[in-house]
Scaffold this active site. Structure first.
Site, PDB file in Angstrom:
ATOM      1  CE  LYS A  76     -19.587 -14.447  10.237  1.00  0.00           C
ATOM      2  NZ  LYS A  76     -19.750 -13.346  11.170  1.00  0.00           N
ATOM      3  N   GLY A 122     -12.841  -4.197   0.791  1.00  0.00           N
ATOM      4  CA  GLY A 122     -14.242  -3.796   0.869  1.00  0.00           C
ATOM      5  C   GLY A 122     -14.628  -2.915  -0.310  1.00  0.00           C
ATOM      6  NE  ARG A 146      -4.340  -1.493   1.680  1.00  0.00           N
ATOM      7  CZ  ARG A 146      -5.312  -1.848   2.492  1.00  0.00           C
ATOM      8  NH1 ARG A 146      -5.186  -1.663   3.782  1.00  0.00           N
ATOM      9  NH2 ARG A 146      -6.417  -2.386   2.030  1.00  0.00           N
ATOM     10  N   GLY A 149      -7.960  -7.862   1.279  1.00  0.00           N
ATOM     11  CA  GLY A 149      -6.710  -7.904   2.045  1.00  0.00           C
ATOM     12  C   GLY A 149      -6.219  -9.322   2.276  1.00  0.00           C
TER      13      GLY A 149
END
Ligand code: AMP
Length: 396
Positions: A202, A378, A35, A355
């Site tokens: 999930k 996200g 990053r 990530g």
């Protein structure tokens, strides 16, 4: 969305919102500085144009509004200095909008850089507070957002701050432009066969992304913890494996939609099971039909790896988001490592998002073989979900 190349920045004071939220080990060593390296292009572009550069980022999750040395950007500042290799000064302020920052901003010379301390030391950041945003905005003439990984958050340095800059004085940095364009192009116009490999813990976190992907891809491969919700929905005994019972109908609906659209849908055919979630527990490799009552599935098995490899063999575009198992524990990491190698081995355009998934590719040594590894987990999911990200909306 305008790019930094489209606006006038020569000799100006430029505020660049970066995403320096890098992983660290227990000794505070940065374990992956991708990053930071990804932000260099925009920073150098500004330095080369004699700008006074103010950098800002969040880092970890300090208690809102409280200083905590554990979340200081000091190690990031050091790494940034090493990577930039510039003769100009790089300063780190000891606060975000306090006296130290103000004094340092005032003394910046052309080509100097000031990195503000962790934005989340101020409660106004996550609250998208107008006053806090105004303070941040006062440091610069031009606002650049290069923090793709934070663009799905309506925070002050991403959203409220943009009110203080007109369209000639705000734009996206090089990294942000690259990420958005890349995802957009692949989602809107993929070369086929287009395969989505989705894993992670999930279904709930990726439900909307899955629903959208079903409309676009030719094949979907499901692994990781979320596979068990699909297996249970098909009537399998899944023991103590991770499951979201309230999403069984959703899982059935997704499989039904896939079938109706002619999208090939792949689930693990075998799994690595253990009686408990632990490094030291015994393991068994079993067909998905034979998971014992008190055991849990923590990785995909070798037959699934072979099946998934065959399924991606002819792919021209692959999007991968989510590990195939609990890759953090060695015993349960083989499925994810194999998936990474197999994706890297194809001739497809390969996009790794998230990530954890980027971390798998990194540990597997495959990052250089992937076409594109996104810095934003996200945010990239929300682009797939076709949501308008606050950070992008604010630049338009
Ligand atoms: P996500 O943030 O949803 O992409 O999930 C990533 C996490 O999923 C990683 O920390 C993995 O350890 C976890 N994970 C993957 N497979 C499983 C599994 N079978 N059971 C429990 N957790 C899993």
């Amino acid at each position: 969305m305008r790019s930094i190349k489209d606006i006038e920045i020569e000799d100006k004071r430029v505020f660049i919102r970066c995403d320096f939220n890098v992983p660290q080990d227990e000794f505070d060593n940065i374990t992956d500085d991708r990053r930071i390296r990804s932000a260099l292009q925009t920073i150098r572009y500004c330095i080369d144009r004699n700008c006074k550069v103010v950098l800002a980022s969040h880092f970890g999750r300090p208690k809102s509004g409280e200083f905590d040395p554990k979340y200081s950007l000091a190690t990031v500042a050091k790494r940034l200095d090493t990577l930039l290799k510039i003769k100009n000064k790089l300063y780190l302020s000891t606060d975000v909008v306090g006296e130290d920052t103000k004094a340092k901003v005032a003394s910046l010379e052309a080509g100097d850089i000031l990195l503000l301390e962790n934005l989340r030391y101020e409660a106004g950041e996550t609250a998208n507070d107008a006053e806090f945003a105004k303070e941040l905005a006062s440091y610069a003439d031009v606002y650049i957002n290069d923090a793709f990984g934070a663009c799905h958050r309506k925070h002050a340095s991403i959203y409220a701050i943009t009110e203080h800059f007109d369209t000639d004085h705000k734009a996206a940095g090089f990294l942000m432009t690259k990420e958005v364009n890349f995802f957009q192009k692949v989602i809107d116009n993929p070369v086929r066969p287009f395969v989505a490999v989705v894993g992670g813990s999930k279904v709930s976190g990726k439900l909307q992304a899955l629903v959208n992907l079903i409309q676009k891809v030719d094949k979907v491969i499901i692994g990781g913890g979320m596979a068990f919700t699909f297996l249970k929905a098909q009537g399998y005994e899944i023991g103590n494996s991770l499951v979201e019972d309230d999403l069984l109908d959703e899982a059935r609906a997704i499989m039904y939609k896939a079938k109706k659209r002619g999208v090939k849908f792949y689930l693990p055919v075998d799994v690595v099971v253990a009686p408990e979630f632990s490094e030291n527990s015994i393991t068994k490799y079993l067909p998905a039909q034979e998971i014992p009552e008190d055991w849990m599935g923590l990785d995909i098995g070798p037959a699934s790896s072979r099946l998934f490899r065959s399924a991606i063999n002819d792919a021209q575009t692959i999007i991968w988001n989510g590990p195939m198992g609990v890759y953090e524990i060695d015993k349960f990491s083989k499925g994810s490592m194999k998936m990474s190698h197999d994706i890297a081995d194809t001739h497809a355009t390969t996009i790794v998002g998230g990530g954890d998934t980027a971390d798998v590719a990194q540990r597997a040594g495959d990052v250089d073989e992937m076409t594109f590894v996104s810095t934003g987990g996200g945010a990239s999911l929300e682009l797939i979900e076709e949501k308008l990200l606050p950070g992008i909306e604010a630049l338009k």
